[in-house]
Write a protein that holds these residues in place. Structure first.
Motif, PDB file in Angstrom:
ATOM      1  N   PRO A 250      61.365  21.738  16.861  1.00 43.18           N
ATOM      2  CA  PRO A 250      60.826  20.475  17.381  1.00 43.18           C
ATOM      3  C   PRO A 250      59.472  20.692  18.063  1.00 43.18           C
ATOM      4  O   PRO A 250      59.286  21.629  18.838  1.00 43.18           O
ATOM      5  N   GLY A 251      58.508  19.820  17.734  1.00 41.52           N
ATOM      6  CA  GLY A 251      57.168  19.966  18.299  1.00 41.52           C
ATOM      7  C   GLY A 251      56.432  21.186  17.792  1.00 41.52           C
ATOM      8  O   GLY A 251      55.567  21.736  18.491  1.00 41.52           O
ATOM      9  N   ASN A 252      56.720  21.616  16.584  1.00 40.14           N
ATOM     10  CA  ASN A 252      56.127  22.830  16.012  1.00 40.14           C
ATOM     11  C   ASN A 252      54.597  22.738  16.023  1.00 40.14           C
ATOM     12  O   ASN A 252      54.017  21.867  15.370  1.00 40.14           O
ATOM     13  N   PRO A 253      53.911  23.636  16.743  1.00 45.57           N
ATOM     14  CA  PRO A 253      52.441  23.579  16.784  1.00 45.57           C
ATOM     15  C   PRO A 253      51.787  23.964  15.464  1.00 45.57           C
ATOM     16  O   PRO A 253      50.581  23.763  15.282  1.00 45.57           O
ATOM     17  N   ASN A 254      52.579  24.503  14.534  1.00 44.40           N
ATOM     18  CA  ASN A 254      52.042  24.913  13.232  1.00 44.40           C
ATOM     19  C   ASN A 254      52.277  23.881  12.137  1.00 44.40           C
ATOM     20  O   ASN A 254      52.045  24.175  10.956  1.00 44.40           O
ATOM     21  N   ASP A 255      52.713  22.687  12.514  1.00 37.27           N
ATOM     22  CA  ASP A 255      52.921  21.650  11.501  1.00 37.27           C
ATOM     23  C   ASP A 255      51.627  21.354  10.763  1.00 37.27           C
ATOM     24  O   ASP A 255      50.531  21.413  11.341  1.00 37.27           O
ATOM     25  N   SER A 256      51.753  21.020   9.474  1.00 42.08           N
ATOM     26  CA  SER A 256      50.576  20.785   8.642  1.00 42.08           C
ATOM     27  C   SER A 256      50.921  19.812   7.524  1.00 42.08           C
ATOM     28  O   SER A 256      52.088  19.470   7.327  1.00 42.08           O
ATOM     29  N   TYR A 257      49.886  19.371   6.818  1.00 41.93           N
ATOM     30  CA  TYR A 257      50.067  18.540   5.635  1.00 41.93           C
ATOM     31  C   TYR A 257      49.151  19.092   4.556  1.00 41.93           C
ATOM     32  O   TYR A 257      47.935  19.247   4.784  1.00 41.93           O
ATOM     33  N   ASP A 258      49.702  19.434   3.396  1.00 44.69           N
ATOM     34  CA  ASP A 258      48.901  19.986   2.303  1.00 44.69           C
ATOM     35  C   ASP A 258      48.262  18.842   1.511  1.00 44.69           C
ATOM     36  O   ASP A 258      48.951  18.097   0.808  1.00 44.69           O
ATOM     37  N   LEU A 259      46.950  18.711   1.645  1.00 43.11           N
ATOM     38  CA  LEU A 259      46.203  17.675   0.937  1.00 43.11           C
ATOM     39  C   LEU A 259      45.755  18.225  -0.411  1.00 43.11           C
ATOM     40  O   LEU A 259      45.058  19.243  -0.476  1.00 43.11           O
ATOM     41  N   VAL A 260      46.165  17.566  -1.480  1.00 44.84           N
ATOM     42  CA  VAL A 260      45.809  18.005  -2.831  1.00 44.84           C
ATOM     43  C   VAL A 260      44.663  17.136  -3.340  1.00 44.84           C
ATOM     44  O   VAL A 260      44.776  15.909  -3.398  1.00 44.84           O
ATOM     45  N   LEU A 261      43.556  17.770  -3.694  1.00 49.00           N
ATOM     46  CA  LEU A 261      42.384  17.083  -4.248  1.00 49.00           C
ATOM     47  C   LEU A 261      42.176  17.577  -5.670  1.00 49.00           C
ATOM     48  O   LEU A 261      42.202  18.786  -5.927  1.00 49.00           O
ATOM     49  N   SER A 262      41.980  16.666  -6.596  1.00 53.01           N
ATOM     50  CA  SER A 262      41.800  17.080  -7.984  1.00 53.01           C
ATOM     51  C   SER A 262      40.820  16.159  -8.690  1.00 53.01           C
ATOM     52  O   SER A 262      40.629  15.002  -8.293  1.00 53.01           O
ATOM     53  N   THR A 263      40.212  16.684  -9.747  1.00 58.99           N
ATOM     54  CA  THR A 263      39.253  15.942 -10.559  1.00 58.99           C
ATOM     55  C   THR A 263      39.536  16.230 -12.024  1.00 58.99           C
ATOM     56  O   THR A 263      39.707  17.393 -12.410  1.00 58.99           O
TER      57      THR A 263
END
Length: 459
Positions: A250-263
């Motif tokens: 809970p409250g993990n300071p390492n939380d992230s979101y993987d943003l995928v960008l493509s063309t």
């Protein structure tokens, strides 16, 4: 298991024992004090679970070599574990290790649909759904390529898809990975050492010695007798912790979101842009983690600046002696990418099953049973939404700075970017302008999320 480990040359077992702890469950307890950096445990090379050892097994090895194409590292280790588990004799030591493993796991691939619903919209939800299908496909392939070819070694009633999932979860949650000096890597399971639980409060302290092949655990901090010994998996977000290890912080300071960008390769000027992406350390498809400490990395902006370049922008960059994409190329290009990001982040946030504020309230009120699967999934959603909120806020701040600095951004069509004195503001949010009805309709899908958010704020 301990007698087998001692006979095999394991060192340090007299100072440790398995125990149950209220917060983490099964773990390893010290029987004497240790100083930080002191060697606690050494598991010899001969009893580690590795791909090399699987291929060296006189029964399993020839069968593995017959499989074409060769099995992946994960599938090799999972098959090795199930093979030993299925044997009735000849593998007493290893079977004692298998017997000490959990009979079930709490990885997200084992969640009931109702539990997984708590993280709808997260990367974990998407990956878990993809994994469920790929695991089914991989198991069918293993049956055809390996199991039915050697029915005496792989009785199908002991190598079911559920057995396979259990073995995969064993590998995911208990294997250790090391990069060797030659650039190659090794994945292994170490009996007894795999019972150590994770905390970020100790230094990373598990070490592989390539010369001996042994696995050692050092004290990641000072320990008193009776303390639980921990290792550190590294800075892992909750989405990965739940998918691979079956728990969250809970409250993990390492939380992230993987943003995928493509063309798409058929996009205009793709070849020129691909060269620019490579020079920027990127590719036409890039996965960039957004984090709580860096919610909008420069790589995201650099990628999009290149992606949105037109012929004139490419010509300008071609004349530059340095990489012009490290900073703003032009007001119109910068505004375009920042508007895209604001709208994209709004769209992503709208796709979550439960909005952030409601989720926080539900967790505070105990709607989800603490420690349960849905509770863990909710914490994954909480972390990813916080990251995306910060990313959107940062994009909005940068957009505001560019707009106020350029002075004429609202004199440009939000769809085509052309300047005109005859632009009309969006009637709902008043935040963007268009040169005509056709551009407004063409841009609506991209603008919708931001329009609703902006209008609700102003209302």
């Amino acid at each position: 298991m301990n007698s087998w480990l001692k006979q095999s040359g394991a060192v340090g077992l007299d100072s440790l024992e398995l125990a149950d702890f209220p917060d983490t469950g099964r773990g390893v307890k010290t029987l004497r004090p240790f100083k930080e950096g002191e060697k606690i445990l050494t598991i010899p090379a001969g009893i580690l679970w590795t791909v090399k050892h699987a291929y060296a097994d006189p029964l399993l090895g020839p069968a593995l070599r017959s499989a074409q194409p060769p099995l992946s590292v994960e599938d090799t280790l999972a098959t090795y574990i199930l093979f030993v588990k299925s044997r009735e004799s000849g593998y007493d030591g290893q079977r004692s290790h298998v017997a000490a493993l959990p009979t079930s796991y709490s990885s997200s691939i084992l969640f009931a649909e109702d539990d997984l619903e708590a993280c709808v919209g997260t990367s974990l939800y998407t990956i878990t759904k993809q994994l469920e299908q790929s695991i089914e496909d991989d198991h069918r392939a293993l049956v055809v390529r390996l199991f039915v070819q050697h029915p005496d070694l792989f009785p199908l009633d002991k190598f079911t898809v559920e057995d396979y999932k259990w073995a995969l979860c064993t590998v995911w949650s208990r294997a250790m990975d090391f990069v060797l000096a030659d650039g190659n890597s090794i994945r292994l399971l170490a009996p007894f050492a795999d019972m150590l639980n994770h905390t970020s409060e100790v230094k990373q302290c598990h070490v592989y010695d390539p010369s001996s092949g042994n696995l050692s655990v050092l004290a990641g901090k000072d320990y008193e007798a009776g303390d639980q010994v921990f290792i550190n998996y590294g800075p892992v977000p909750n989405s990965r912790l739940l998918r691979l290890y079956g728990f969250v912080i809970p409250g993990n300071p390492n939380d992230s979101y993987d943003l995928v960008l493509s063309t798409h390769p058929q996009a205009p000027f793709f070849e020129q842009k691909q060269k620019l992406w490579v020079s920027a350390g990127l590719d036409s498809t890039a996965t960039i983690p957004l984090t709580l400490t860096d919610p909008l990395p420069k790589k995201v902006l650099r990628y999009l600046r290149i992606q949105r370049l037109d012929a004139s922008g490419l010509a300008v960059i071609a004349r530059q002696q340095t990489d012009a994409t490290d900073g703003k190329i032009s007001d119109s290009n910068e505004v375009e990418i920042l508007r895209f990001l604001v709208e994209s982040f709004s769209y992503l946030l709208d796709s979550f099953g439960t909005p952030l504020e409601k989720l926080e309230q539900q967790l505070a009120e105990g709607v989800y049973s603490p420690g349960g699967n849905a509770w863990a999934a909710a914490h994954v959603s909480l972390g990813e939404q916080r990251v995306l909120r910060l990313a959107r806020k940062r994009a909005e701040e940068l957009l505001s700075a560019v707009e106020s600095g350029s002075g004429n951004v609202r004199n440009r069509c939000a769809n085509c970017g052309k300047g005109s004195a005859q632009l009309s503001l969006c009637g709902r949010c008043k935040a963007v302008a268009y040169c005509g009805r056709a551009c407004q309709v063409a841009h609506y899908k991209q603008h919708k999320a931001r329009c609703q958010a902006t209008a609700s704020k102003s209302g």
